[in-house]
Scaffold this active site. Structure first.
Site, PDB file in Angstrom:
ATOM      1  N   GLY A   1      -5.760  79.158 -71.913  1.00 18.38           N
ATOM      2  CA  GLY A   1      -4.700  80.225 -71.346  1.00 18.38           C
ATOM      3  C   GLY A   1      -3.293  79.105 -71.170  1.00 18.38           C
TER       4      GLY A   1
ATOM      5  N   GLY B   1      -0.357  77.456 -70.994  1.00 18.63           N
ATOM      6  CA  GLY B   1      -0.521  76.321 -69.699  1.00 18.63           C
ATOM      7  C   GLY B   1       0.949  75.889 -69.273  1.00 18.63           C
ATOM      8  NE  ARG B   2       3.787  74.027 -74.250  1.00 14.93           N
ATOM      9  CZ  ARG B   2       4.150  72.626 -74.844  1.00 14.93           C
ATOM     10  NH1 ARG B   2       5.655  72.465 -74.572  1.00 14.93           N
ATOM     11  NH2 ARG B   2       3.979  72.606 -76.747  1.00 14.93           N
TER      12      ARG B   2
ATOM     13  CE  LYS C   1       5.781  76.929 -77.175  1.00  8.44           C
ATOM     14  NZ  LYS C   1       5.945  76.882 -78.475  1.00  8.44           N
TER      15      LYS C   1
ATOM     16  N   GLY D   1       3.343  71.613 -67.835  1.00  9.11           N
ATOM     17  CA  GLY D   1       3.827  73.038 -67.780  1.00  9.11           C
ATOM     18  C   GLY D   1       5.345  72.736 -68.127  1.00  9.11           C
TER      19      GLY D   1
ATOM     20  CG  ASP E   1      -4.738  78.197 -79.553  1.00 10.29           C
ATOM     21  OD1 ASP E   1      -6.160  78.223 -80.414  1.00 10.29           O
ATOM     22  OD2 ASP E   1      -4.094  77.811 -78.627  1.00 10.29           O
ATOM     23  CG  ASN E   2      -2.270  78.087 -81.532  1.00 10.55           C
ATOM     24  OD1 ASN E   2      -1.392  78.392 -80.718  1.00 10.55           O
ATOM     25  ND2 ASN E   2      -1.918  76.696 -82.109  1.00 10.55           N
TER      26      ASN E   2
ATOM     27  CG  ASP F   1       1.823  78.975 -80.010  1.00 11.64           C
ATOM     28  OD1 ASP F   1       2.857  79.048 -79.600  1.00 11.64           O
ATOM     29  OD2 ASP F   1       0.340  79.002 -79.163  1.00 11.64           O
TER      30      ASP F   1
HETATM   31  P1  AMP Z   1      -0.547  74.496 -78.139  1.00  6.09           P
HETATM   32  O1  AMP Z   1      -0.748  72.671 -78.811  1.00  6.09           O
HETATM   33  O2  AMP Z   1       1.112  74.611 -78.168  1.00  6.09           O
HETATM   34  O3  AMP Z   1      -0.784  75.955 -78.975  1.00  6.09           O
HETATM   35  O4  AMP Z   1      -1.130  74.298 -77.182  1.00  6.09           O
HETATM   36  C1  AMP Z   1      -2.346  74.781 -76.872  1.00  6.09           C
HETATM   37  C2  AMP Z   1      -3.018  75.024 -75.259  1.00  6.09           C
HETATM   38  O5  AMP Z   1      -2.495  73.682 -74.106  1.00  6.09           O
HETATM   39  C3  AMP Z   1      -2.327  75.638 -74.636  1.00  6.09           C
HETATM   40  O6  AMP Z   1      -3.857  76.471 -73.753  1.00  6.09           O
HETATM   41  C4  AMP Z   1      -0.606  75.375 -74.423  1.00  6.09           C
HETATM   42  O7  AMP Z   1      -0.319  76.240 -72.939  1.00  6.09           O
HETATM   43  C5  AMP Z   1      -1.423  73.807 -73.616  1.00  6.09           C
HETATM   44  N1  AMP Z   1      -0.281  72.961 -73.134  1.00  6.09           N
HETATM   45  C6  AMP Z   1       0.074  72.564 -74.250  1.00  6.09           C
HETATM   46  N2  AMP Z   1       1.358  71.916 -73.370  1.00  6.09           N
HETATM   47  C7  AMP Z   1       1.612  72.238 -72.725  1.00  6.09           C
HETATM   48  C8  AMP Z   1       1.995  71.250 -71.754  1.00  6.09           C
HETATM   49  N3  AMP Z   1       2.908  70.780 -71.149  1.00  6.09           N
HETATM   50  N4  AMP Z   1       1.597  71.312 -70.114  1.00  6.09           N
HETATM   51  C9  AMP Z   1       0.498  71.702 -69.682  1.00  6.09           C
HETATM   52  N5  AMP Z   1      -0.045  73.304 -70.851  1.00  6.09           N
HETATM   53  C10 AMP Z   1      -0.265  72.714 -71.804  1.00  6.09           C
HETATM   54 MG    MG Z   2      -0.928  78.099 -79.177  1.00  4.19          MG
END
Ligand code: AMP
Ligand code: MG
Length: 483
Positions: free
Chosen positions: A86, A88-89, A109, A122, A248-249, A258
């Site tokens: 989901g 997260g940020r 973002k 976040g 997810d990407n 992403d």
């Molecule tokens: P990503 O590697 O950017 O595709 O992120 C993978 C997952 O980690 C996704 O669910 C993001 O929303 C979550 N995420 C990445 N960085 C953060 C952060 N700083 N705070 C909260 N969630 C994060």
């Molecule tokens: Mg992602």
């Protein structure tokens, strides 16, 4: 009027797919970059946006009219392991209807914690958000489907990683943020009603022509396969390495999404990996096509109940549908690579001709972008053949092949120049521009870089120094996931 036309169709989906959430205000929003051409294309009033009020808006401190902020739920296979994720940020403000009638997500973002943040804060740092802006806008200029970047706003607050870094919010613009992982989320809840609602919504949004077909879900899956095959072939054709092709990407729209540890390859080597977290090379350049197919297999698994009520029949349908990726990818790849060699016609030996060039490039550590732009530059390939004995054989073969097509050499050159960029966002340039900007001292290299990357197929334009290829390739170059 400020030009906002936000709608919010995503919230018509079952509540399983999102959570309402409010961005967390930040201390001192200020623009690092505002992408004015994109703002205009979105129908936004650039003058109103490039003010303090605009920075507040794109930091999440104020909401634009019509916004209904949500975080989207999804799952994903990360490096092969299934996880519930989901946003997260990231916070979706709504869907902007552009003057040319497109519906695009506007997402912040780094705008604060959400119910999916797990242990994360976040937040995002200026450096990785600038990397996403630079590379996504470069991809767009290359003609490769991608999410866009409207702005990077510094928050005036620190984020705590291994170092203390300046914080930022990126405004991302996307055809949608529906991912392979969104379908996996529905499937993991074993809620066929929700799965069907998601599929119907996605078809209406991305493939409306399929809605009335006898077997819309199968046709939709084929369309997703076609888009991914075309997308990854385009990545391969410019040496782009996504770096973290988790499910997810991968966007259902077929846009590159992403941008984390992504980078462009310098010297040609299919094993090239830049990401510091990809220890086993799962997402190496040469693995991108099979990984795309692996991800599509996960999508097919999630969609099984929609293919047929009988599970065995559904699996049979899915198996055939996933197999199609290979032929689609090969077709797309050959089309792109032929164009890079100036070929208009198709001959059976063309794939060998291309492979022979790539083999030579790998053996001699030739720079991917420079080699192809040399082929597209009158006299440059002759010069190379003159200097390098090992290249001469291939060069003669290529010239003979070009001679067998009716098009003139000038037409072949024009085709090559339209397919092989003369500039890409070189790693050293991206790093230098980010470092100068993140220190809040000098935005000049960043602006030069962004500007210089806007017309990558224009062989006649003078380029700023920052876009010169590296004098020495850096085999130890690593990129880091932008968390
Ligand atoms: P990503 O590697 O950017 O595709 O992120 C993978 C997952 O980690 C996704 O669910 C993001 O929303 C979550 N995420 C990445 N960085 C953060 C952060 N700083 N705070 C909260 N969630 C994060
Ligand atoms: Mg992602």
């Amino acid at each position: 009027m400020s030009g906002w036309t936000l709608e919010r169709t995503y919230t018509t989906l079952p509540p399983l797919f999102f959570s309402p959430v409010t961005p967390t205000p930040v201390r001192e929003p200020s623009f690092v970059v505002l992408n004015a051409p994109l703002a205009e294309a979105l129908g936004l009033d650039v003058q109103a946006l490039e003010t303090d009020a605009g920075a507040y808006l794109l930091a999440g401190n104020h909401l634009p009219p019509g916004a209904q902020p949500i975080a989207q739920a999804y799952a994903g296979h990360q490096f092969g392991h299934f996880t519930a994720l989901g946003d997260g940020r990231a916070i979706l403000l709504g869907e902007q209807i552009t003057p040319d009638g497109r519906r695009v997500d506007i997402q912040l973002k780094g705008a604060g914690r959400t119910p999916y943040s797990r242990r994360g804060d976040g937040r995002a740092a200026v450096g990785p958000m600038l990397r996403e802006l630079i590379v996504s806008e470069a991809m767009h200029a290359l003609g490769i489907p991608t999410t866009r970047s409207l702005a990077v706003v510094a928050t005036g607050e620190p984020v705590f990683r291994e170092d203390v870094l300046p914080g930022a919010v990126l405004t991302r613009v996307a055809a949608s943020h529906i991912r392979v992982g969104t379908f996996q989320w529905a499937a993991a809840h074993q809620d066929v009603g929700a799965l069907r609602a998601l599929a119907d919504y996605t078809i209406a949004r991305h493939d409306p022509a399929l809605a009335g077909m006898p077997d819309p879900y199968r046709a939709f899956f084929d369309a997703v396969v076609d888009r991914q095959a075309a997308l990854v072939a385009q990545w391969q054709s410019v040496g782009f390495i996504h770096g973290v092709m988790n499910t997810d990407n991968m966007a259902i729209s077929g846009e590159t999404i992403d941008y984390g540890p992504c980078a462009f390859m310098d010297d040609y080597d299919p094993g090239t990996v830049f990401s510091s977290i990809d220890a086993h090379g799962r997402y190496a350049y040469g693995n991108q096509p099979p990984i795309a197919q692996w991800n599509l297999t996960r999508l097919a698994e999630a969609m099984l109940p929609l293919f047929d009520a009988d599970r065995d029949k559904a699996i049979a349908v899915a198996t055939v549908a996933v197999e199609r990726f290979i032929e689609r990818f090969e077709h797309e790849w050959l089309t792109r690579m032929r164009a890079k060699l100036g070929l208009f016609t198709a001959e059976p030996g063309d794939d060998e001709l291309i492979e022979a060039l790539l083999d030579w490039m790998q053996e001699t550590h030739a720079d991917f972008t420079r080699t192809f732009s040399a082929l597209a530059t009158v006299g440059a390939a002759e010069q190379l053949a003159h200097e390098q004995e090992a290249f001469r054989g291939w060069f003669e073969r290529w010239r003979t092949r070009l001679g067998r097509q009716p098009q003139s050499p000038a037409e072949a050159t024009a085709r090559m120049q339209a397919s092989s960029p003369v500039v890409i966002p070189r790693n050293h340039a991206v790093e230098a521009a980010i470092a100068a900007a993140a220190a809040q001292t000098d935005l000049e290299p960043l602006n030069q870089l962004i500007e210089g990357l806007r017309q990558p197929y224009d062989y006649t334009r003078a380029r700023p120094d920052i876009l010169a290829p590296p004098t020495q390739p850096d085999p130890a170059y690593r990129t880091f996931c932008g968390t």
